[in-house]
Design a protein around this motif. Structure first.
Motif, PDB file in Angstrom:
ATOM      1  N   THR A 137       0.790  -1.226   0.000  1.00 41.22           N
ATOM      2  CA  THR A 137       0.000   0.000   0.000  1.00 41.22           C
ATOM      3  C   THR A 137       0.833   1.293   0.000  1.00 41.22           C
ATOM      4  O   THR A 137       0.444   2.295  -0.588  1.00 41.22           O
ATOM      5  CB  THR A 137      -1.060  -0.032   1.132  1.00 41.22           C
ATOM      6  OG1 THR A 137      -1.811   1.159   1.096  1.00 41.22           O
ATOM      7  CG2 THR A 137      -0.441  -0.204   2.501  1.00 41.22           C
ATOM      8  N   VAL A 138       2.007   1.261   0.619  1.00 41.47           N
ATOM      9  CA  VAL A 138       2.847   2.473   0.606  1.00 41.47           C
ATOM     10  C   VAL A 138       3.485   2.661  -0.774  1.00 41.47           C
ATOM     11  O   VAL A 138       3.395   3.737  -1.392  1.00 41.47           O
ATOM     12  CB  VAL A 138       3.942   2.393   1.690  1.00 41.47           C
ATOM     13  CG1 VAL A 138       4.912   3.554   1.569  1.00 41.47           C
ATOM     14  CG2 VAL A 138       3.309   2.368   3.076  1.00 41.47           C
ATOM     15  N   ASP A 139       4.098   1.601  -1.284  1.00 41.25           N
ATOM     16  CA  ASP A 139       4.753   1.720  -2.587  1.00 41.25           C
ATOM     17  C   ASP A 139       3.753   1.913  -3.713  1.00 41.25           C
ATOM     18  O   ASP A 139       4.105   2.428  -4.780  1.00 41.25           O
ATOM     19  CB  ASP A 139       5.618   0.481  -2.861  1.00 41.25           C
ATOM     20  CG  ASP A 139       6.854   0.487  -1.985  1.00 41.25           C
ATOM     21  OD1 ASP A 139       7.283   1.592  -1.601  1.00 41.25           O
ATOM     22  OD2 ASP A 139       7.372  -0.600  -1.659  1.00 41.25           O
ATOM     23  N   VAL A 181      -1.202   1.384   7.005  1.00 37.92           N
ATOM     24  CA  VAL A 181      -0.451   0.383   7.770  1.00 37.92           C
ATOM     25  C   VAL A 181      -0.680   0.594   9.269  1.00 37.92           C
ATOM     26  O   VAL A 181      -0.908  -0.359  10.025  1.00 37.92           O
ATOM     27  CB  VAL A 181       1.061   0.456   7.429  1.00 37.92           C
ATOM     28  CG1 VAL A 181       1.868  -0.475   8.315  1.00 37.92           C
ATOM     29  CG2 VAL A 181       1.279   0.099   5.959  1.00 37.92           C
ATOM     30  N   ILE A 182      -0.690   1.866   9.687  1.00 45.15           N
ATOM     31  CA  ILE A 182      -0.912   2.154  11.112  1.00 45.15           C
ATOM     32  C   ILE A 182      -2.335   1.760  11.532  1.00 45.15           C
ATOM     33  O   ILE A 182      -2.542   1.101  12.557  1.00 45.15           O
ATOM     34  CB  ILE A 182      -0.659   3.648  11.398  1.00 45.15           C
ATOM     35  CG1 ILE A 182       0.829   3.940  11.208  1.00 45.15           C
ATOM     36  CG2 ILE A 182      -1.101   4.030  12.810  1.00 45.15           C
ATOM     37  CD1 ILE A 182       1.169   5.418  11.194  1.00 45.15           C
ATOM     38  N   THR A 183      -3.313   2.153  10.714  1.00 45.82           N
ATOM     39  CA  THR A 183      -4.695   1.805  11.050  1.00 45.82           C
ATOM     40  C   THR A 183      -4.858   0.287  11.123  1.00 45.82           C
ATOM     41  O   THR A 183      -5.487  -0.242  12.043  1.00 45.82           O
ATOM     42  CB  THR A 183      -5.672   2.372   9.991  1.00 45.82           C
ATOM     43  OG1 THR A 183      -5.362   3.737   9.771  1.00 45.82           O
ATOM     44  CG2 THR A 183      -7.103   2.248  10.446  1.00 45.82           C
ATOM     45  N   GLY A 184      -4.269  -0.398  10.143  1.00 44.21           N
ATOM     46  CA  GLY A 184      -4.342  -1.865  10.141  1.00 44.21           C
ATOM     47  C   GLY A 184      -3.720  -2.436  11.407  1.00 44.21           C
ATOM     48  O   GLY A 184      -4.235  -3.388  11.996  1.00 44.21           O
ATOM     49  N   GLY A 185      -2.615  -1.823  11.824  1.00 44.87           N
ATOM     50  CA  GLY A 185      -1.962  -2.271  13.059  1.00 44.87           C
ATOM     51  C   GLY A 185      -2.882  -2.085  14.257  1.00 44.87           C
ATOM     52  O   GLY A 185      -3.030  -2.983  15.094  1.00 44.87           O
ATOM     53  N   GLU A 205      -1.696  -9.143   6.206  1.00 44.05           N
ATOM     54  CA  GLU A 205      -1.059  -9.104   4.897  1.00 44.05           C
ATOM     55  C   GLU A 205      -0.658  -7.673   4.516  1.00 44.05           C
ATOM     56  O   GLU A 205       0.386  -7.451   3.911  1.00 44.05           O
ATOM     57  CB  GLU A 205      -1.989  -9.728   3.849  1.00 44.05           C
ATOM     58  CG  GLU A 205      -1.444  -9.784   2.442  1.00 44.05           C
ATOM     59  CD  GLU A 205      -0.162 -10.589   2.298  1.00 44.05           C
ATOM     60  OE1 GLU A 205       0.049 -11.550   3.051  1.00 44.05           O
ATOM     61  OE2 GLU A 205       0.652 -10.233   1.424  1.00 44.05           O
ATOM     62  N   VAL A 206      -1.501  -6.698   4.882  1.00 50.07           N
ATOM     63  CA  VAL A 206      -1.177  -5.296   4.584  1.00 50.07           C
ATOM     64  C   VAL A 206       0.168  -4.945   5.207  1.00 50.07           C
ATOM     65  O   VAL A 206       1.046  -4.357   4.566  1.00 50.07           O
ATOM     66  CB  VAL A 206      -2.253  -4.338   5.168  1.00 50.07           C
ATOM     67  CG1 VAL A 206      -1.840  -2.886   4.990  1.00 50.07           C
ATOM     68  CG2 VAL A 206      -3.598  -4.595   4.522  1.00 50.07           C
ATOM     69  N   ILE A 207       0.305  -5.347   6.453  1.00 51.14           N
ATOM     70  CA  ILE A 207       1.504  -4.972   7.192  1.00 51.14           C
ATOM     71  C   ILE A 207       2.702  -5.803   6.725  1.00 51.14           C
ATOM     72  O   ILE A 207       3.787  -5.278   6.493  1.00 51.14           O
ATOM     73  CB  ILE A 207       1.226  -5.120   8.702  1.00 51.14           C
ATOM     74  CG1 ILE A 207       0.110  -4.133   9.064  1.00 51.14           C
ATOM     75  CG2 ILE A 207       2.474  -4.873   9.519  1.00 51.14           C
ATOM     76  CD1 ILE A 207      -0.612  -4.418  10.330  1.00 51.14           C
TER      77      ILE A 207
END
Ligand code: PHE
Length: 448
Positions: A74-76, A95-99, A326-328
């Motif tokens: 998601t970042v790249d 990524v933070i929200t997913g965390g 998986e996102v993270i």
């Protein structure tokens, strides 16, 4: 899998089931009924349905466009479609929200596993509704048992995710999702046949305008994002594994409809039974765990139904939790250039610690509150009602205003039987309707 080969979902059915697997989870079966119960029933349902169709599906397609165009985490993905800009912050936010979601999601998956365990050891049926209340209340405040189960959940998820998308995620989802659907229908029919069941159906389907508040509407929008796995890059990540033959608007619509059906079916499974048992709909997070055992107790072969249900609920929860993971993991692997296995070990350790803190917030840490809310409630509220809609607004704005129209056009038309003509309408939704709708609710619920 060799380095540089990120893997992909093998078949279209696999794509659908894996993404449905992400969407359908505790959000539908655990969270939706209790949110609906606390926010007045039918009024909540109407806003929820509007949110799914007017905001959810367009926002989902937007994430799919970014993911499949870039084939990156998601970042790249943002780096690829908007190089040299700060839009990648949106990826980091995801990524933070997913965390944050992962830290409390694992707690509830652990509850599910515990209920599976007690139903399989035949100690779940045969009690009164009050006793089920007490069983749940005792269980969640216990410092050890919930912890044990959540750690188990994290280990299981870590192992599956470390095996990659096709062997782990896709294979599981393809078998379990259709089974879950069938079981929900059976349980829903059963619940509707209990005495006084129509009270529950009335609560769900007869609209009472006086019950609609801005907070409730905001919760419904947040719930739509949560349930559809939107607003945090999860679907960007999943669609980065889509092959180039998947039609995005069609897939998004199918997922949203299945997800909505599962939520409504879960309501039908819970509310008629709940009213029949004389319980209150605004029980909060324990709702499903308190009501369903009574339903099973009243059924012939109750313990068999119970085991089947918790197996499937556990799998549904697991496939969603896997998608959060998986996102993270995809981000950590590609960013720090480490193996999937190592990334899974590191992240599992972090989730375990944070999960335990969240779990203990029902018991020994219950005095530790943030603005009067427990840690668990704070994590849930912050991620679902604030960060997901926030991520959703900016993703829409990004695709609507910033992304090259040619990209949107190409992605929307891949494998489409007809040329997607509504592109102007779609962009209008992304630019205005979605951001304004969410923002309005947001502002009003804060003022309230
Ligand atoms: N959609 C999942 C559910 O309904 C939860 C989830 C949220 C998963 C966000 C991934 C990302 O349970």
């Amino acid at each position: 899998m060799t380095k540089g080969d990120r893997g992909h979902f093998a078949t279209k059915f696999g794509v659908l089931m894996a993404t449905v697997g992400s969407a359908v989870g505790l959000g539908n079966i655990w969270r939706f009924p209790y949110q609906m119960g606390m926010n007045g029933g039918a009024a909540f349902l109407i806003v929820y349905i509007l949110a799914v169709f007017l905001v959810g599906i367009p926002a989902m397609v937007a994430e799919f466009i970014i993911g499949r165009e870039s084939h990156k985490n998601t970042v790249d993905a943002f780096n690829a479609v908007a190089p040299g800009t700060h839009w990648n912050l949106l990826g980091y936010l995801g990524v933070i929200t997913g965390g944050i979601i992962s830290c409390y999601y694992c707690v509830v998956v652990g509850w599910t596993l515990y209920y599976l365990y007690i139903s399989a050891s035949n100690s779940l049926v045969g009690y009164s509704p009050e006793q089920y209340n007490a069983i749940f209340n005792h269980f969640v405040v216990n410092p050890y048992i919930p912890t044990l189960f959540l750690v188990l959940v994290i280990v299981i998820t870590g192992v599956i995710v470390s095996r990659g998308v096709q062997n782990g995620i896709e294979r599981m989802s393809k078998i379990m999702m259709p089974m879950l659907f069938i079981l929900l229908i059976a349980l829903g029919i059963n619940s509707c046949m209990m005495p006084n069941a129509f009270q529950g159906l009335k609560f769900m389907f007869v609209y009472d305008a006086s019950k609609l508040t801005f907070d409730g509407a905001m919760d419904a929008i947040g719930q739509a994002f949560y349930s559809l796995s939107l607003g945090m890059g999860c679907l960007i990540t999943y669609s980065s594994y889509f092959k180039d033959n998947v039609n995005l608007p069609k897939t998004a619509s199918q997922i949203a409809i299945v997800d909505l059906l599962v939520a409504v079916l879960s309501g039908i499974m819970i509310f008629p039974a709940l009213f029949s048992l004389g319980m209150q709909p605004d029980e909060g997070a324990g709702l499903v765990f308190k009501v369903l055992p009574s339903v099973f107790s009243q059924m012939a072969l109750g313990s068999v139904w119970a085991v089947m249900f918790y197996v499937l609920l556990f799998i549904a929860a697991l496939t969603s939790f896997m998608s959060l993971y998986e996102v993270i993991i995809s981000f950590v692997v590609e960013k720090f250039n480490i193996t999937r296995v190592r990334a899974c070990i590191i992240m599992s350790a972090i989730f375990a610690v944070m999960g335990i803190v969240n779990s203990l917030s029902f018991g020994v840490l219950s005095d530790l509150t943030i603005f009067g809310n427990s840690i668990f409630d704070t994590f849930d509220y912050l991620s679902t009602t604030i960060l997901l809609p926030f991520g959703g607004i900016f993703t829409s704005l990004f695709v609507g205003w910033r992304l090259d129209r040619k990209v949107i056009n190409t992605q929307l038309n891949i494998n489409s039987p007809f040329k997607f003509k509504a592109i102007k309408v779609y962009i209008f939704f992304l630019r205005f309707i979605i951001p304004i709708a969410i923002l309005t609710m947001f502002v009003f619920s804060i003022i309230n």
